[in-house]
Design an enzyme around this catalytic site. Structure first.
Site, PDB file in Angstrom:
ATOM      1  N   LYS A 297      52.866  68.587  42.106  1.00 56.47           N
ATOM      2  CA  LYS A 297      52.114  67.324  42.149  1.00 56.47           C
ATOM      3  C   LYS A 297      52.596  66.430  43.286  1.00 56.47           C
ATOM      4  CE  LYS A 297      49.154  67.611  38.728  1.00 56.47           C
ATOM      5  NZ  LYS A 297      47.703  67.592  39.000  1.00 56.47           N
TER       6      LYS A 297
ATOM      7  N   GLU B 102      50.693  67.716  46.118  1.00 55.26           N
ATOM      8  CA  GLU B 102      49.273  67.371  45.975  1.00 55.26           C
ATOM      9  C   GLU B 102      49.022  65.920  46.382  1.00 55.26           C
ATOM     10  OE1 GLU B 102      46.172  68.212  42.423  1.00 55.26           O
ATOM     11  OE2 GLU B 102      47.534  66.567  42.009  1.00 55.26           O
TER      12      GLU B 102
ATOM     13  N   GLU C 182      43.698  64.862  52.301  1.00 59.63           N
ATOM     14  CA  GLU C 182      42.383  64.487  51.750  1.00 59.63           C
ATOM     15  C   GLU C 182      42.501  63.588  50.523  1.00 59.63           C
ATOM     16  OE1 GLU C 182      43.672  67.523  51.978  1.00 59.63           O
ATOM     17  OE2 GLU C 182      43.183  68.781  50.259  1.00 59.63           O
TER      18      GLU C 182
END
Lengths: 590, 178
Positions: free
Chosen positions: A361, A364, A369
């Site tokens: 995470k 991420e 984006e």
């Protein structure tokens, strides 16, 4: 196992143990604790650490209990002077090349080498250092590798290849130069590593840990006038208690909220809110693909290690992924748009921390984006954005990091009152809770999709066929005459099986859930270390208990999600949803 | 022109070698050996290792693991001449550290550490020095291999002379693949 028993003698006492079991298991059954450092049940037994040696009568040399098996009439000594001497030697040799910085190590207190030294009463290290200190690997957002603390047990290598099928790391070199290495020693970022962090869970020492974001967060929390909000993933409530010394499987939802308020977060929200939202979006996407045509099977996209995996190993199958962002990222995009506007906050100035069971995470959150809010406000402001780009989620902390923050703040979680999440991003249903365990996203999706398609609720909300820790589960659901076949996989090695079927054109499924870690997020790479199957099951049970405890158990019943659509998003898969809640994927190379 | 039969066999390409070893358990070791022999400077380059991993459907880390475990494999281009100093116990007790240091000094190599690497090549590519754990010639310790020939009961004087001789003779041919 046949169930046949053999009789052996352990430290002079006779014991009846299962034939074929290892000496380690047999000694444990007979009440003798044999220490180990490299052994990892069901995953690896390299017999490399030499700690589990026992004396077997008639055997020339000491036997490593992890790989030796019992035989009828065997006489075993587990604590003879010879055994003790060998164990102490083994640990002292490991300590010779292990930095003595326990006081400042992230694993102090949970380190198995520390335990071994303590158990064996080692008070000095007789041997000098023989190995040059290697460089830190800080190439990834999620993990830090310190090979200086590595004892070459091989557990990380085993989970990476045997459980995850990734093989980012291997043992390289020989003799004094042996090390855990990526290809060409370039570091994890230049390898297939998916940052799942399972290596950090099984590492006995501080050689592989999560990248620590607590210091930066403490500084931000201390700034006067700032707004720092937090979201907590479903699985945290089932593991934070364990990380703080409570029984595995302790459910601490309300106490966790109270602790986060005391740490100083301005608002305590719940990632479960966007888990429910994920079901609305992903469920609608599934219905659309089933009825209007689209790539099938559709595969879930909540688990960032899994996303990293498919982007590297199966890029041609990317169109099968749901385009939904993960709940963490949906939350980030909405916190700095919908919520910021509602609360009158400057989205560029507010900070959002996530508490996640996951090291991937962290990666991420830093994907380029994942700046949906900034793009949204920039588009509103016109051609030139008036602020520097900011991420939707500023920090993703693991369960272990939150436990350290709570400990540092002197908070006794057991004595805290149960508090409620803040509105409106704190409302959730039981369907969102079970996102934290394997099969949970599938079950939550079915609860909602079934009702949308058939117009009536599922006969029973407990969808047993997709529960439990079997590696790959499958089921068939009758959706108003259409047979929908679903499958659930946890661990990437199991995911590979389903992907190979898709690649071969033989996949019978319409919808597949993949979670990266064993047991799903409850067994995540950011979760408390020293995990085993029993602990995963206990955490898993806590998730289902929470599901039953919450009054609402279907995502489409979440009142705050309904309000979100009415006030802001419009409808599932609408224009704004696409802008803020959906994403794209790309081939990844090393 | 139609090709005529010759007695010399053409060396196989890397892809041909991979094709030959593919799918056979334990084939990696032999493939790496053949691949290194193909290379003029007797080493396994990164593209070669990548090609082998891909062709054999093995993880890169595993290929790297094997290639770094065996001292026979080189991951850097090797010098024209090779010196292999045995650092096994018997040779060590009979002065192999001094021999290693002499060879390094004579060839002008600085900063080589045995705990970091087992081989080093002079920047001009003249010679490579490698250490090995044992030649199995302990009775003749200390031993040093110079361009494939093992010299027993080596002394600093004999080693210096051998190195000086290297500067005068042409380098041996790179070993041919069978």
């Amino acid at each position: 196992m046949s169930g046949k028993m053999v009789s052996i003698t352990v430290d002079g006492a006779s014991a009846l143990v299962e034939a074929g079991s290892s000496l380690l298991e047999a000694c444990a059954a007979a009440g003798a604790k044999v220490p180990t450092l490299c052994h990892l049940k069901d995953v690896s037994s390299n017999a490399s650490c030499g700690l589990c040696v026992v004396e077997v009568e008639g055997a020339k040399s000491l036997v490593r209990a992890c790989v030796g098996s019992v035989g009828e009439g065997m006489k075993v000594a587990t604590s003879s002077p010879r055994v003790m001497r060998a164990r102490r030697n083994a640990v002292e040799l490991l300590l010779a090349n292990h930095p003595a910085d326990c006081l400042t190590c992230a694993r102090s207190g949970s380190c198995e080498l520390q335990d071994a030294a303590l158990t064996l009463g080692i008070r000095q290290v007789r041997f000098p250092r023989t190995r040059a200190a290697p460089k830190l690997d800080v190439s990834t957002d999620g993990l830090v590798r310190d090979n200086d603390k590595c004892i070459l047990c091989g557990r990380c290598v085993a989970v990476c290849s045997e459980i995850q099928g990734v093989s980012a790391i291997s043992l390289a070199g020989r003799g004094i130069r042996t090390r855990v290495a990526t290809f060409m020693d370039r570091g994890l970022a230049a390898s297939p590593c998916v940052q799942c962090g399972q290596c950090s869970v099984v590492c006995p020492t501080g050689a592989i840990t999560e990248r620590d974001d607590t210091e930066e967060l403490w500084r931000e929390l201390a700034k006067p006038g700032g707004t720092v909000v937090v979201q907590t993933a479903p699985a945290i409530r089932a593991s934070l208690g364990e990380a703080l010394g409570m029984e595995p499987g302790s459910l601490v939802t309300g106490k966790m909220v109270a602790a986060l308020r005391r740490i100083g977060f301005d608002k305590v929200f719940d990632t479960q809110f966007t888990a429910d939202l994920t079901i609305m979006e992903e469920g609608s996407e599934l219905i659309q693909r089933l009825t209007k045509g689209g790539k099938l099977p559709m595969i879930t996209s909540c688990s960032p290690g899994w996303i990293n995996f498919i982007e590297y190993f199966y890029p041609s199958l990317l169109p099968h992924l749901s385009t939904c962002k993960s709940p963490q990222q949906m939350f980030g995009a909405l916190a700095k748009t919908y919520y910021a506007e509602k609360a009158g906050l400057d989205p560029a100035a507010m900070r959002l921390a996530s508490i996640m069971p996951c090291t991937a995470k962290k990666h991420e959150a830093k994907r380029p984006e994942m700046r949906g809010a900034w793009e949204y406000w920039s588009a509103k402001a016109g051609a030139s954005p008036d602020t520097a780009a900011y991420y939707d989620v500023d920090w993703a902390l693991t369960t272990r990091e939150l436990a350290r923050m709570i400990t540092r703040a002197g908070i006794d979680i057991a004595r805290l009152p149960e508090e409620e999440f803040d509105d409106p991003l704190g409302a959730s249903t039981g369907a969102a809770t079970i996102f934290g365990t394997t099969g949970g996203v599938m079950e939550a999706a079915l609860r909602t999709v079934y009702e949308i398609v058939t117009g009536s609720p599922l006969p029973t909300l407990d969808f047993e066929a997709v529960r439990g820790l079997v590696g790959i589960k499958s089921a068939e659901v009758d959706l108003a005459g259409t047979k929908v076949r679903v499958a659930v996989a946890h661990t990437l090695k199991n995911a590979r099986v389903l992907l190979d079927e898709i690649a071969a054109g033989t996949s019978p499924y319409h919808f597949i859930e993949v979670m990266t870690c064993p047991g799903g997020c409850v067994g995540g790479g950011g979760q408390p270390v020293r995990v085993d199957q029993a602990k995963r099951l206990a955490r898993n049970a806590a998730m289902y208990a929470e599901d039953r405890r919450l009054g609402l158990r279907r995502s489409h019943e979440n009142p705050s999600v309904k309000a979100l659509y009415a006030e802001f998003l419009g409808e599932p898969l609408g224009h704004l949803s696409h802008e803020l809640l959906h994403t794209t994927y790309a081939r990844r190379t090393d | 022109m139609p090709s005529t039969t010759t007695t010399q066999r053409k060396a196989p390409t890397l892809d041909e070698l991979i094709e030959r070893h593919k799918g056979k358990p334990g084939a990696l070791l032999g493939l790496l050996e053949n691949a290194q022999e193909l290379e003029k400077f007797r080493y396994l380059s990164e593209p070669t290792l990548r090609r082998i991993a891909e062709g054999m459907a093995l993880p890169l880390s595993q290929v790297y693991s094997v290639a770094t475990f065996y001292s026979f494999f080189n991951l850097e281009p090797q010098g024209l001449h090779s010196l292999v100093v045995c650092r096994g116990t018997a040779c060590h007790t009979r002065g192999s550290l001094e021999l290693l240091e002499t060879a390094l000094a004579r060839l002008g190599i600085e900063g080589f550490r045995e705990d970091e690497s087992n081989s080093v090549t002079t920047p001009d590519g003249f010679a490579s020095i490698r250490t090995v754990a044992c030649f199995g010639q302990c009775a003749l310790a200390p031993v040093v291999q110079v361009d494939g020939t093992i010299h027993s009961r080596m002394t600093v004087g004999k080693l210096v002379a051998a190195i000086e001789k290297l500067r005068k003779v042409p380098a041996p041919e790179a070993p041919k693949s069978k």
